[in-house]
Design a protein around this motif. Structure first.
Motif, short mmCIF file in Angstrom:
data_model
loop_
_atom_site.label_atom_id
_atom_site.label_comp_id
_atom_site.label_asym_id
_atom_site.label_seq_id
_atom_site.Cartn_x
_atom_site.Cartn_y
_atom_site.Cartn_z
N ILE A 43 -34.67 -11.55 -53.27
CA ILE A 43 -34.77 -10.70 -52.07
C ILE A 43 -33.98 -9.42 -52.29
O ILE A 43 -34.45 -8.32 -51.96
CB ILE A 43 -34.27 -11.44 -50.82
N SER A 44 -32.77 -9.55 -52.85
CA SER A 44 -31.97 -8.36 -53.16
C SER A 44 -32.71 -7.46 -54.13
O SER A 44 -32.71 -6.23 -53.99
CB SER A 44 -30.62 -8.78 -53.76
N GLY A 45 -33.36 -8.09 -55.13
CA GLY A 45 -34.12 -7.31 -56.11
C GLY A 45 -35.28 -6.57 -55.48
O GLY A 45 -35.54 -5.41 -55.79
N LEU A 46 -35.99 -7.24 -54.58
CA LEU A 46 -37.12 -6.60 -53.90
C LEU A 46 -36.66 -5.43 -53.05
O LEU A 46 -37.24 -4.35 -53.11
CB LEU A 46 -37.86 -7.62 -53.03
N LEU A 47 -35.63 -5.64 -52.25
CA LEU A 47 -35.14 -4.55 -51.40
C LEU A 47 -34.66 -3.39 -52.26
O LEU A 47 -34.93 -2.22 -51.96
CB LEU A 47 -34.03 -5.05 -50.49
N ALA A 48 -33.95 -3.70 -53.35
CA ALA A 48 -33.48 -2.65 -54.26
C ALA A 48 -34.65 -1.87 -54.84
O ALA A 48 -34.63 -0.63 -54.89
CB ALA A 48 -32.65 -3.27 -55.38
N LEU A 49 -35.68 -2.59 -55.27
CA LEU A 49 -36.85 -1.95 -55.85
C LEU A 49 -37.51 -1.00 -54.87
O LEU A 49 -37.86 0.15 -55.22
CB LEU A 49 -37.84 -3.03 -56.30
N MET A 50 -37.68 -1.44 -53.64
CA MET A 50 -38.33 -0.59 -52.64
C MET A 50 -37.47 0.64 -52.32
O MET A 50 -38.00 1.75 -52.20
CB MET A 50 -38.61 -1.41 -51.37
N LEU A 51 -36.17 0.45 -52.20
CA LEU A 51 -35.29 1.58 -51.91
C LEU A 51 -35.30 2.60 -53.05
O LEU A 51 -35.34 3.82 -52.81
CB LEU A 51 -33.87 1.08 -51.67
N GLU A 65 -27.62 2.59 -52.81
CA GLU A 65 -27.77 1.27 -52.20
C GLU A 65 -28.63 0.37 -53.08
O GLU A 65 -28.30 -0.80 -53.31
CB GLU A 65 -28.41 1.38 -50.82
N GLY A 66 -29.73 0.92 -53.58
CA GLY A 66 -30.61 0.12 -54.44
C GLY A 66 -29.94 -0.31 -55.72
O GLY A 66 -30.07 -1.47 -56.15
N THR A 67 -29.21 0.59 -56.34
CA THR A 67 -28.50 0.27 -57.59
C THR A 67 -27.44 -0.80 -57.34
O THR A 67 -27.28 -1.74 -58.14
CB THR A 67 -27.85 1.53 -58.17
N ARG A 68 -26.72 -0.66 -56.24
CA ARG A 68 -25.70 -1.66 -55.91
C ARG A 68 -26.33 -3.04 -55.70
O ARG A 68 -25.82 -4.05 -56.19
CB ARG A 68 -24.94 -1.23 -54.65
N LEU A 69 -27.45 -3.08 -55.01
CA LEU A 69 -28.12 -4.34 -54.74
C LEU A 69 -28.60 -5.02 -56.02
O LEU A 69 -28.43 -6.23 -56.20
CB LEU A 69 -29.31 -4.12 -53.80
N VAL A 70 -29.22 -4.24 -56.91
CA VAL A 70 -29.76 -4.87 -58.12
C VAL A 70 -28.66 -5.32 -59.06
O VAL A 70 -28.76 -6.38 -59.70
CB VAL A 70 -30.77 -3.92 -58.83
N LYS A 71 -27.57 -4.57 -59.13
CA LYS A 71 -26.45 -4.99 -59.99
C LYS A 71 -25.84 -6.29 -59.47
O LYS A 71 -25.52 -7.19 -60.25
CB LYS A 71 -25.40 -3.88 -60.06
N ALA A 72 -25.69 -6.38 -58.15
CA ALA A 72 -25.14 -7.61 -57.56
C ALA A 72 -26.09 -8.78 -57.79
O ALA A 72 -25.65 -9.91 -58.05
CB ALA A 72 -24.89 -7.40 -56.07
#
Length: 421
Positions: free
Chosen positions: A239-247, A281-288
């Motif tokens: 889910i984090s990856g999907l949101l990051a991708l969209m952002l 925000e997207g980069t932070r989400l995908v790294k996490a």
């Protein structure tokens, strides 16, 4: 009063953007997808006549849902009257219909409850094959046409229409209820829901047809749903990856067109126009997400998008790492679409000639023969490899299957430029 053409445009836009929300509310009340869809279709027809005479109401979506509820009640009452003339029919049918009418009437005062995500989980029922449940949910709630869904799956529209018809029949025959699954069963439906959300985003970010480069309402809605999902399951890496991708994709929205509304490709975009807040925000989400070591396709795609976002220029993009990430993605999701994207990365990481060898390997893929991104990729690679006739041929083939007016304008201009180069 709107002229007929403008009225039809307004209704079409409303239906595309609000269909899923309205249908979710109706299905929740009626408990029956076919009844809800029929009632909503009748309400749209009624809107064409009523709004032509009286103008658009202050709350068009609310008008549609209230009218659709009345249409559903009318259908059920007609069925009840018919059943009373059929003594052999069971009493339980009358009781069931009366209960539905009561629920529909009780909901009359509400506008449009935000139940779209709940209905997505409901429609992504495990009794349906994965591809079918995703396609049905996109058609029912995502605001996408059968043609648009077929394009997303590299299917023919007729084939997709048959798949959707069979799915509806199976739902009816098996008596699958439209109820929100328990929290314990959400996990088995999550993959389908994530795919639905991403397909909605993609159709908003890069519409298959029409006169605009983006359908902002769709992409914004997909991001909103992604945030709700993350709040529901905050520890889920995909889910984090999907949101990051969209952002990360959406951060480039404003740079995808120039001052005249013409398409600007990623290579030529002014990166200062990218939305840095969304990139951060997207980069932070995908790294996490990657740190959780629960690797999935959306995280890999987000990592690729992050590499593009972090590059100061097109030339400084880390193409070798992108190629490697696509290799991992292909191992998880072996689709020709992934391979096309990887080959484009290879053309920049190594050489167009090397990429052309891989393109030839895909040339026999039936699904790609009318897939515009593949035709464009082959045209670009052939042109940079020195094969101008082949590049022109592939570009003309791509133009033939392009339905978005803005994209078509760009490709026709590129064709003129390529012929004169």
């Amino acid at each position: 009063m709107l002229p007929p053409f403008q009225l039809e445009q307004a209704i079409n836009q409303l239906v595309r953007e609000e269909w899923g929300r309205i249908l979710s509310a109706l299905v929740r009340s009626a408990g029956n997808l076919q009844l809800a869809e029929d009632a909503l279709q009748d309400a749209v027809v009624a809107a064409l006549h009523h709004w032509q005479k009286h103008g658009l109401p202050d709350e068009p979506a609310a008008w549609l849902i209230q009218t659709a509820r009345r249409k559903a009640i009318d259908q059920l009452r007609r069925a009840q009257r018919f059943s009373r003339l059929q003594p052999m029919l069971t009493y339980s049918l009358d009781v069931q219909q009366a209960a539905i009418i009561e629920q529909l009437e009780a909901d009359e005062s509400t506008v449009i409850p935000d139940k779209r995500l709940e209905m997505m989980f409901t429609c992504c029922h495990p009794a349906l094959e994965y591809k079918t449940r995703v396609a049905l949910t996109l058609r029912t709630l995502g605001g996408l046409s059968t043609d648009e869904i077929a394009r997303a799956f590299l299917d023919k529209p007729a084939t997709m229409a048959q798949r959707l018809a069979r799915a509806r029949h199976k739902i009816s025959a098996a008596g699958i209820s439209y109820e929100l699954p328990s929290r314990e069963k959400i996990a088995e439906r999550l993959g389908g829901v994530l795919s639905v959300v991403y397909f909605i985003f993609n159709e908003g970010y890069s519409p298959h047809s029409g006169h605009v480069l983006t359908r902002t309402a769709l992409s914004d809605e997909a991001i909103r749903l992604g945030r709700i999902l993350l709040g529901l399951l905050p520890d889920n890496a995909e889910i984090s990856g999907l949101l990051a991708l969209m952002l990360l994709h959406d951060s480039r929205r404003d740079a995808r067109s120039d001052d005249k509304g013409n398409l600007v490709t990623l290579e030529h975009q002014q990166r200062r126009r990218w939305d840095r807040a969304k990139i951060e925000e997207g980069t932070r989400l995908v790294k996490a997400a990657l740190k959780r070591q629960q690797l999935g396709p959306f995280q890999l795609q987000a990592a690729i998008s992050a590499l593009h976002a972090e590059a100061s220029t097109w030339q400084n993009t880390d193409w070798p790492q992108i190629v490697a990430l696509y290799e991992l993605l292909y191992a998880m999701q072996p689709s020709p679409v992934v391979r096309v994207n990887q080959i484009m990365a290879i053309s920049h990481a190594s050489s167009p000639s090397q990429a052309l060898e891989h393109i030839r390997e895909l040339s026999n893929e039936t699904a790609l023969r009318h897939y515009q991104p593949f035709l464009l990729a082959e045209s670009d690679i052939r042109f940079r490899a020195g094969d101008r006739p082949g590049a022109l041929d592939r570009l003309q083939a791509a133009i033939h299957v392009t339905h978005n007016k803005k994209e078509l304008q760009y490709l026709e201009q590129r064709l003129v430029w390529m012929k004169s180069s």
